[in-house]
Write a protein that holds these residues in place. Structure first.
Motif, mmCIF file in Angstrom:
data_model
loop_
_atom_site.group_PDB
_atom_site.id
_atom_site.type_symbol
_atom_site.label_atom_id
_atom_site.label_comp_id
_atom_site.label_asym_id
_atom_site.label_seq_id
_atom_site.Cartn_x
_atom_site.Cartn_y
_atom_site.Cartn_z
ATOM 1 N N ALA A 1 0.828 -1.203 0.000
ATOM 2 C CA ALA A 1 0.000 0.000 0.000
ATOM 3 C C ALA A 1 0.862 1.252 0.000
ATOM 4 O O ALA A 1 0.571 2.235 -0.706
ATOM 5 N N SER A 2 1.926 1.242 0.800
ATOM 6 C CA SER A 2 2.831 2.392 0.843
ATOM 7 C C SER A 2 3.509 2.595 -0.508
ATOM 8 O O SER A 2 3.594 3.723 -1.022
ATOM 9 N N ALA A 3 3.994 1.493 -1.091
ATOM 10 C CA ALA A 3 4.655 1.592 -2.391
ATOM 11 C C ALA A 3 3.698 2.063 -3.475
ATOM 12 O O ALA A 3 4.088 2.812 -4.382
ATOM 13 N N ALA A 4 2.444 1.636 -3.396
ATOM 14 C CA ALA A 4 1.455 2.035 -4.406
ATOM 15 C C ALA A 4 1.305 3.544 -4.455
ATOM 16 O O ALA A 4 1.293 4.155 -5.537
ATOM 17 N N ILE A 5 1.192 4.164 -3.277
ATOM 18 C CA ILE A 5 1.020 5.617 -3.245
ATOM 19 C C ILE A 5 2.305 6.323 -3.647
ATOM 20 O O ILE A 5 2.284 7.308 -4.400
ATOM 21 N N CYS A 6 3.446 5.817 -3.157
ATOM 22 C CA CYS A 6 4.719 6.419 -3.547
ATOM 23 C C CYS A 6 4.926 6.329 -5.052
ATOM 24 O O CYS A 6 5.356 7.302 -5.702
ATOM 25 N N ARG A 7 4.616 5.190 -5.631
ATOM 26 C CA ARG A 7 4.793 5.012 -7.078
ATOM 27 C C ARG A 7 3.885 5.965 -7.857
ATOM 28 O O ARG A 7 4.291 6.558 -8.862
ATOM 29 N N ALA A 8 2.650 6.118 -7.373
ATOM 30 C CA ALA A 8 1.699 6.994 -8.068
ATOM 31 C C ALA A 8 2.157 8.444 -8.070
ATOM 32 O O ALA A 8 1.869 9.198 -9.012
ATOM 33 N N HIS A 9 2.862 8.858 -7.014
ATOM 34 C CA HIS A 9 3.300 10.255 -6.900
ATOM 35 C C HIS A 9 4.763 10.458 -7.296
ATOM 36 O O HIS A 9 5.231 11.602 -7.336
ATOM 37 N N GLY A 10 5.482 9.374 -7.580
ATOM 38 C CA GLY A 10 6.891 9.511 -7.905
ATOM 39 C C GLY A 10 7.766 9.753 -6.688
ATOM 40 O O GLY A 10 8.856 10.319 -6.808
ATOM 41 N N TRP A 11 7.312 9.306 -5.510
ATOM 42 C CA TRP A 11 8.090 9.465 -4.284
ATOM 43 C C TRP A 11 8.972 8.247 -4.048
ATOM 44 O O TRP A 11 8.718 7.168 -4.563
ATOM 45 N N GLY A 12 9.981 8.424 -3.184
ATOM 46 C CA GLY A 12 10.763 7.313 -2.692
ATOM 47 C C GLY A 12 10.233 6.836 -1.356
ATOM 48 O O GLY A 12 9.291 7.417 -0.786
ATOM 49 N N ALA A 13 10.861 5.804 -0.817
ATOM 50 C CA ALA A 13 10.375 5.191 0.430
ATOM 51 C C ALA A 13 10.512 6.120 1.628
ATOM 52 O O ALA A 13 9.839 5.910 2.649
ATOM 53 N N LYS A 14 11.351 7.152 1.554
ATOM 54 C CA LYS A 14 11.504 8.069 2.683
ATOM 55 C C LYS A 14 10.305 8.994 2.842
ATOM 56 O O LYS A 14 10.261 9.793 3.782
ATOM 57 N N SER A 15 9.330 8.865 1.951
ATOM 58 C CA SER A 15 8.060 9.572 2.124
ATOM 59 C C SER A 15 7.093 8.779 2.994
ATOM 60 O O SER A 15 5.966 9.217 3.215
ATOM 61 N N VAL A 16 7.523 7.620 3.486
ATOM 62 C CA VAL A 16 6.691 6.773 4.345
ATOM 63 C C VAL A 16 7.233 6.843 5.774
ATOM 64 O O VAL A 16 8.401 6.522 6.013
ATOM 65 N N ILE A 17 6.410 7.279 6.712
ATOM 66 C CA ILE A 17 6.846 7.387 8.106
ATOM 67 C C ILE A 17 5.787 6.790 9.030
ATOM 68 O O ILE A 17 4.636 6.591 8.644
ATOM 69 N N GLY A 18 6.193 6.501 10.249
ATOM 70 C CA GLY A 18 5.266 6.084 11.278
ATOM 71 C C GLY A 18 4.794 7.283 12.083
ATOM 72 O O GLY A 18 5.443 8.340 12.112
ATOM 73 N N HIS A 19 3.667 7.127 12.749
ATOM 74 C CA HIS A 19 3.126 8.218 13.563
ATOM 75 C C HIS A 19 4.121 8.632 14.650
ATOM 76 O O HIS A 19 4.222 9.807 14.986
ATOM 77 N N LEU A 20 4.865 7.678 15.190
ATOM 78 C CA LEU A 20 5.850 7.995 16.217
ATOM 79 C C LEU A 20 6.982 8.855 15.682
ATOM 80 O O LEU A 20 7.692 9.514 16.466
ATOM 81 N N GLU A 21 7.180 8.853 14.368
ATOM 82 C CA GLU A 21 8.211 9.689 13.760
ATOM 83 C C GLU A 21 7.692 11.090 13.437
ATOM 84 O O GLU A 21 8.477 11.965 13.038
#
Length: 303
Positions: free
Chosen positions: A159-179
């Motif tokens: 799910a995270s990769a799907a949204i990143c791929r759709a927007h052209g983002w890398g994995a560092k656009s995925v964070i946890g709430h604690l971060e």
């Protein structure tokens, strides 16, 4: 920064990444857009629900509660890896967070982790994360011991990769709430750096190509959910037999003999085992079929 995906774009992106999706009634227009802006978006935020049971967790995230109306995320990721879509637009999931974290996500320049947050909802320097992040609530008690099944972690990755791929983002656009907020601890039970590594590896390869329509095998046909009331009339039907055979194949049999066409207490006990296998508990695992568990069982179509 990016314009948020439309409902159709979000659904297509998830399915292209191999995510199993359940669309809940009204999710396409269910949002908190009247409370503030939705977008531009910058990333994906992962949470845990501090709850158990798929049906009750999805209901909570859809409706919210006193003081925090729903949706509480965009998708709920169940233990079996199914993503339940409950909202599209602004959702009450992120709250206030640290602007230095937001900048690190936007630029994707941080190392193993974004900078430690020093802001939270209501603090003087906090920025509104509900504007900026897609949110996924993952069903887990959040106590550090409740397991994270492989199927659930795979769905978080996809799910995270799907949204990143759709927007052209890398994995560092995925964070946890604690971060994001110094008040939060979720997700607890797995490390976000490791999840980002998984997402980045997935982004490095293309999603599976769809076969041309002419080469696609015929899609299997499954029995539509006949309604809970159907089973409470003590029916005798080939649907009951087909259901029982699927329960047996899923290792959820409470049958001494059969299954047979006549609905019985053995059917109810077997179905309760299936509900518990999906993560339901309490009254949500009483053995009376519901739409979500029935659709997951994939009972072959019977005339």
């Amino acid at each position: 920064m990016a314009t948020p995906l439309t409902a159709d774009q979000l659904l297509a992106a998830l399915r292209a990444e191999g995510v199993t999706v359940v669309e809940h009634d009204g999710w396409r227009t269910h949002n908190r857009n009247q409370a503030g802006p939705w977008g531009p978006v910058n990333g994906v935020m992962i949470h845990h629900t501090v709850s158990s049971g798929t049906a009750s967790s999805v209901e909570l995230c859809y409706n919210g509660y006193d003081g925090l109306p729903g949706p509480l995320c965009h998708g709920v990721i169940a233990k079996d890896g199914t993503v339940h879509l409950v909202g599209n637009g602004r959702a009450n999931h992120a709250g206030g967070g640290d602007p230095s974290v937001l900048q690190a996500v936007i630029t994707e320049t941080y190392g193993d982790r974004p900078p430690a947050p020093h802001e939270h909802q209501g603090s003087a320097g906090a920025v509104d994360g509900n504007t900026r992040f897609y949110g996924f609530e993952c069903i887990n008690l959040g106590n550090g011991t409740d397991p994270w099944p492989a199927a659930q972690l795979d769905a978080i990755e996809r799910a995270s990769a799907a949204i990143c791929r759709a927007h052209g983002w890398g994995a560092k656009s995925v964070i946890g709430h604690l971060e994001w907020s110094d008040w939060k601890s979720d997700p607890r039970g797995f490390a976000m750096p490791g999840m980002r590594d998984r997402v980045q590896q997935r982004l490095a390869s293309s999603p599976a190509k769809q076969q041309p329509a002419a080469q696609k095998p015929a899609a299997p046909r499954y029995q539509p959910f006949p309604g809970t009331s159907f089973f409470k009339t003590n029916p005798s039907s080939p649907i009951v037999t087909a259901m029982g055979r699927r329960l047996v194949s899923e290792g959820c049999s409470a049958y001494a003999t059969g299954p047979s066409p006549r609905w019985s207490e053995a059917d109810r006990r077997s179905y309760a085992k299936w509900q518990r296998k999906l993560g339901f508990s309490g009254s949500d695992a009483d053995g009376w079929p519901g739409a979500t568990s029935w659709n997951a069982l994939k009972v072959p179509y019977t005339k």
